[in-house]
Enzyme design. Structure first.
Site, short mmCIF file in Angstrom:
data_model
loop_
_atom_site.label_atom_id
_atom_site.label_comp_id
_atom_site.label_asym_id
_atom_site.label_seq_id
_atom_site.Cartn_x
_atom_site.Cartn_y
_atom_site.Cartn_z
N GLN A 91 3.12 -37.15 5.83
CA GLN A 91 4.44 -36.30 5.74
C GLN A 91 4.13 -35.22 4.77
OE1 GLN A 91 7.10 -36.50 8.19
NE2 GLN A 91 7.50 -34.53 7.02
N ASP A 111 -1.07 -34.84 14.10
CA ASP A 111 -0.41 -33.39 13.73
C ASP A 111 -1.40 -32.29 14.24
OD1 ASP A 111 2.16 -33.75 12.64
OD2 ASP A 111 1.28 -34.01 10.77
N LYS A 158 10.86 -40.50 12.73
CA LYS A 158 9.45 -40.81 13.59
C LYS A 158 9.40 -42.26 13.82
CE LYS A 158 7.64 -36.64 11.80
NZ LYS A 158 6.86 -35.91 10.73
#
Ligand code: NAD
Length: 298
Positions: free
Chosen positions: A99, A122, A55
């Site tokens: 994460q 997200d 990422k």
């Protein structure tokens, strides 16, 4: 001989990243700063370390500033919440990604709830899940949004199509079903308790497999000509003499490709879309944060 067209997620994602790079450059010009994504990793899970590294690299390639926060596995919930609060307030940070999975002892729901919904790139915050379900603008989880982009690119208008989503997780199955519903499909969500799954899948013009069971979807489940999107990423046990097993999806690719009209491969299908859409969502967050309209084509 496979008859299905291959849906090339890798190529589509590369095109999307190029448009994001242009959008990020234009944003930097207008706002006098780069869009910014904070990525928080707690603990030393090897797969998560690979994802976080990927990422950060993807951000650098398109001109998004990434701020990495790597915390030890024994980080307390209070310390993690206080970092998130700082990132919520930080003007250089447009998107925040924590994460998952988090080490045991940390309450994932509480951590997601602490992220500002305006920085929740997200799309996991309940406010964004609710917005998606009632049709208000918000952040949409990256993997299902990537699947929708591939479907629209392939099929154009999806109105009236029968779609079957196999899997009902909060990060893939449920938001995927909401997106297809918003695109005017007739949507069925199938799951581990669905009776006669093959029969249910057989009526679909669009099949989304998001289960996590290697090669579960077989050729005789597929209506001829259907479009098949395989979200699954499963590593098979290594063959003799090999260190690593093959990566396969939830769809038996070779046989399904004989029947389907179009299909995503694994790897190279949905996988590359997920990070590209994360960058897209970050760019959208930056534009909203700065009160600017998101450029066309994103
Ligand atoms: P999950 O384990 O949270 O959910 C799996 C779903 O499958 C559940 O809702 C369950 O009801 C359903 N299921 C389980 N067994 C079933 C069966 N026998 N028949 C029908 N349904 C069944 O998984 P997830 O997080 O939604 O991920 C699904 C898959 O997608 C995994 O392989 C994961 O690695 C992959 N994934 C890929 C990406 C990507 O970027 N390509 C992103 C997220 C997840």
């Amino acid at each position: 001989m496979a008859s299905a067209a291959l849906i090339d997620g890798k190529a589509f994602a590369a095109g999307l990243r190029a448009r994001i790079a242009e959008g990020a450059a234009a944003f930097a010009h207008q706002a006098a700063r780069q869009p910014g994504l904070a990525v928080v990793l707690v603990g030393d899970d090897p797969a998560s370390q690979v994802y976080v590294g990927a990422k950060a690299r993807a951000c650098a390639e398109v001109g998004i500033a990434s701020f990495e926060h790597r915390l030890p596995a024994d980080t307390s919930e209070a310390a993690l919440l206080s970092l998130i609060e700082r990132l919520n307030q930080d003007e250089a940070v447009d998107g925040i990604l924590v994460q998952m999975p988090l080490p045991g002892g940390l309450d994932e729901a509480a951590i997601i709830a602490a992220i500002s919904p305006d920085k929740d790139v997200d799309g996991f915050h309940v406010l964004n899940a609710g917005r998606l379900s009632v049709g208000q603008p918000g952040f949409i989880p990256c993997t299902p949004l990537g699947c929708l982009m591939l479907l629209k690119d392939r099929l154009g208008d999806l109105a009236g199509m029968e779609a079957v989503v196999i899997g009902r997780s909060n990060i893939v199955g449920k938001p995927m079903a909401q997106l297809l519903l918003a695109a005017n499909c007739t949507v069925t969500i199938a799951h581990s308790r669905t009776r006669d799954l093959a029969q249910v899948v057989r009526r679909a013009d669009i099949v989304i497999a998001a289960v996590g069971r290697p090669e579960m979807v077989r050729a005789d489940w597929i209506k001829p000509g259907a479009t098949v999107i395989d979200v699954g990423i499963n590593r098979l046990p290594p063959e003799e003499g090999k260190a690593k097993g093959r990566l396969v999806g939830d769809v038996a690719f070779a046989e399904v490709a004989e029947v389907a009209g179009a299909i995503t491969p694994v790897p190279g299908g949905v996988g590359p879309m997920t990070i590209a859409v994360l960058l897209r969502n970050t760019l959208e967050a930056a534009h909203r944060h700065a009160g600017l309209p998101l450029p066309e084509g994103l």
